[in-house]
Design an enzyme around this catalytic site. Structure first.
Site, PDB file in Angstrom:
ATOM      1  N   GLU A   1       0.805  -1.228   0.000  1.00  0.00           N
ATOM      2  CA  GLU A   1       0.000   0.000   0.000  1.00  0.00           C
ATOM      3  C   GLU A   1       0.835   1.273   0.000  1.00  0.00           C
ATOM      4  OE1 GLU A   1      -2.912  -0.014   3.136  1.00  0.00           O
ATOM      5  OE2 GLU A   1      -3.947  -1.752   2.321  1.00  0.00           O
TER       6      GLU A   1
ATOM      7  N   GLU B   1      -5.024  -8.596   0.803  1.00  0.00           N
ATOM      8  CA  GLU B   1      -5.664  -8.263   2.091  1.00  0.00           C
ATOM      9  C   GLU B   1      -7.136  -8.013   1.841  1.00  0.00           C
ATOM     10  OE1 GLU B   1      -4.185  -5.040   4.595  1.00  0.00           O
ATOM     11  OE2 GLU B   1      -2.119  -5.597   4.107  1.00  0.00           O
TER      12      GLU B   1
HETATM   13  C1  BGP Z   1      -4.085  -2.126   5.689  1.00  0.00           C
HETATM   14  C2  BGP Z   1      -2.648  -2.309   6.100  1.00  0.00           C
HETATM   15  C3  BGP Z   1      -2.438  -3.213   7.243  1.00  0.00           C
HETATM   16  C4  BGP Z   1      -3.544  -3.272   8.280  1.00  0.00           C
HETATM   17  C5  BGP Z   1      -4.946  -3.160   7.671  1.00  0.00           C
HETATM   18  C6  BGP Z   1      -6.057  -2.917   8.661  1.00  0.00           C
HETATM   19  O1  BGP Z   1      -4.245  -0.879   5.120  1.00  0.00           O
HETATM   20  O2  BGP Z   1      -1.880  -2.800   5.024  1.00  0.00           O
HETATM   21  O3  BGP Z   1      -1.186  -2.910   7.774  1.00  0.00           O
HETATM   22  O4  BGP Z   1      -3.288  -2.468   9.326  1.00  0.00           O
HETATM   23  O5  BGP Z   1      -5.008  -2.145   6.708  1.00  0.00           O
HETATM   24  O6  BGP Z   1      -6.217  -1.557   8.916  1.00  0.00           O
HETATM   25  P1  BGP Z   1      -6.122  -0.906  10.348  1.00  0.00           P
HETATM   26  O7  BGP Z   1      -5.002  -1.578  11.014  1.00  0.00           O
HETATM   27  O8  BGP Z   1      -5.844   0.520  10.118  1.00  0.00           O
HETATM   28  O9  BGP Z   1      -7.442  -1.133  10.984  1.00  0.00           O
END
Ligand code: BGP
Length: 459
Positions: free
Chosen positions: A165, A360
């Site tokens: 990302e 993801e």
């Molecule tokens: C994505 C990232 C992860 C993870 C996930 C969940 O954007 O790649 O690192 O954190 O989001 O989001 P958050 O942790 O902000 O709830």
């Protein structure tokens, strides 16, 4: 329409070094921006919990890999910590090499394909002090780090990603305040985005030159952009949002070209970045696959008035609050399962059907202990529903010729989540912060185990 997934489909989960390893000050690792930020401003983090308290994968990876096996997972994505492998950017940390080699080899020995990413928001502090992504020297530093990683692990790791990302460290760090250095300046953000892209290409070139066998790609967060209506002004807003948030990175990475309309508008507003000397040569480097992180769509409408200065992408569109939206209220993100299908079709039609996987997707939920039953299992039926509905759309896209080869959930064991720390839980396994970080499977892990066994969705 078949309910079967393709043969050798990647069933797995995703994580990152800074969110799981812990041991942030152990065995020679140098601090990252997250370590330093937390030390300086612990109150910025939920419950003041920083990256030193994670699920402690640095010490528990062997046990965790066994849990992956119990769930039938066949692949797992995590990252290497740059600050652990090369604490000063130059000197190889042998303890880090030993740790990562054993971690990756244990996965392989257990039948789990390691998918290894190089950068997951975790800038080493020494580099941040030199200007981080704003300093063009980072391109060379990053390419060197990538080269060392390929040399040290290329014999066992066959699937690599350069970034996770990249849009997030650009936007959150240079157009917002969720990442260090919390700068709000569009021109600087564009330069940072450009350097990041060049660093990606330089790492891909270094991979090709290394002679290592395997594949390399990158992982982008893609949000399909939907307009409020079919009216011209709304469609124009959609076009700009898509150009800035999707095509700005996806076109150069997957097509090796920048969208002309984007270049033109940046030029018109004097926002073009300073080009790197090797720009033309680097831009030719192609990826083997794309990872797509999909959480939520982006809904837009026309702005009442377009300001004369371009201060950020949203100077050209306004967010649209779709009245029918379904929300994950804990994270404040819309849940729109069909988005996964629309992304798949876009990759098929506009990006040469490049091989790709869901790197993801997931649902963070607060206070999950509410759902623990007498046997100690989190009854996360909402997560099962979330995954099933997304897989249904993914399957439809595969049936229609999409080249998708895998689905990774964020995440495996509940992990530390940046400023949110442990507020929202995402894992197939629960981690108990009060009880020696003990792992317990959630209901979703048993459900997915069956799906993987059959390689089929019973819909
Ligand atoms: C994505 C990232 C992860 C993870 C996930 C969940 O954007 O790649 O690192 O954190 O989001 O989001 P958050 O942790 O902000 O709830």
């Amino acid at each position: 329409m078949t309910n079967k997934f393709p043969d050798n489909f990647w069933w797995g989960a995703a994580a990152s070094a800074p969110q799981t390893e812990g041991a942030s000050n152990v065995d020679g690792k140098s601090p990252t921006t997250w370590d330093v930020w937390h030390e300086r401003e612990p109150e910025a983090f939920f419950n003041q919990v920083g990256p030193d308290l994670t699920s402690d994968v640095y010490h528990r990876y062997r046990d965790d890999i066994q849990l992956m096996k119990d769930m039938n997972l066949n692949s797992y994505r995590t990252s290497i910590s740059w600050a652990r492998l090369l604490p000063d950017g130059k000197t190889l940390n042998e303890k880090a090499v030993a740790y990562y080699r054993d971690y990756f080899q244990t996965m392989l020995d257990t039948g789990i394909e390691p998918v290894i990413n190089l950068f997951h928001f975790d800038m080493p502090w020494w580099m941040m002090e030199l200007g981080g992504w704003e300093n063009a020297d980072i391109i060379e530093h990053f390419a060197y780090y990538a080269k060392v990683a390929f040399e040290q692990f290329g014999d066992i790791v066959k699937n690599w990603a350069t970034f996770n990302e990249p849009m997030v460290h650009i936007e959150c760090g240079y157009l917002g305040d969720a990442h260090w250095p919390r700068v709000n300046d569009f021109k600087r953000a564009i330069q940072v985005g450009y350097h990041t892209l060049m660093a990606h290409f330089a790492a891909v070139r270094s991979f090709r030159q290394s002679g290592v066998e395997g594949k390399i790609g990158t992982i982008l967060n893609l949000s399909p952009v939907y307009a409020r209506s079919e009216e011209a002004a709304d469609l124009e807003a959609q076009k700009w949002a898509d150009l800035f948030h999707t095509r700005s990175l996806l076109d150069p990475i997957a097509l090796n070209q920048f969208p002309q309309e984007l270049v033109d508008i940046l030029k018109e507003h004097d926002l073009l970045p300073t080009l790197y000397a090797e720009h033309d040569e680097l831009l030719t480097q192609a990826i083997d696959f794309l990872g797509v992180n999909y959480y939520q769509p982006l809904r837009v409408k026309a702005r009442e008035e377009i300001p004369s200065t371009l201060e950020r992408p949203s100077s050209l569109y306004a967010g649209y609050d779709w009245p029918e939206k379904k929300m994950n209220k804990y994270r404040g993100w819309e849940i729109y399962e069909r988005g996964i299908y629309d992304i798949a079709m876009r990759i098929k039609n506009d990006y040469g059907n490049v091989p790709w996987f869901i790197s993801e997707n997931g649902m963070g939920v607060a206070d999950e202990e509410r759902f623990i039953d007498e046997s100690g299992i989190v009854q996360d039926t909402y997560r099962i529903e979330f995954i099933r509905d997304h897989l249904t759309w993914l399957l439809k896209s595969i049936n229609e010729g999409s080249n998708c080869f895998g689905y990774h959930l964020w995440t495996f064991v509940d992990c530390w989540s940046w400023l949110n720390a442990y507020r929202n839980r995402y894992g197939y396994y629960r981690v108990d912060l009060e009880n020696n970080l003990e792992r317990t499977p959630k209901l979703s892990s048993f459900w997915l185990r069956e799906i993987i066994e059959k390689n089929e969705l019973d819909i």
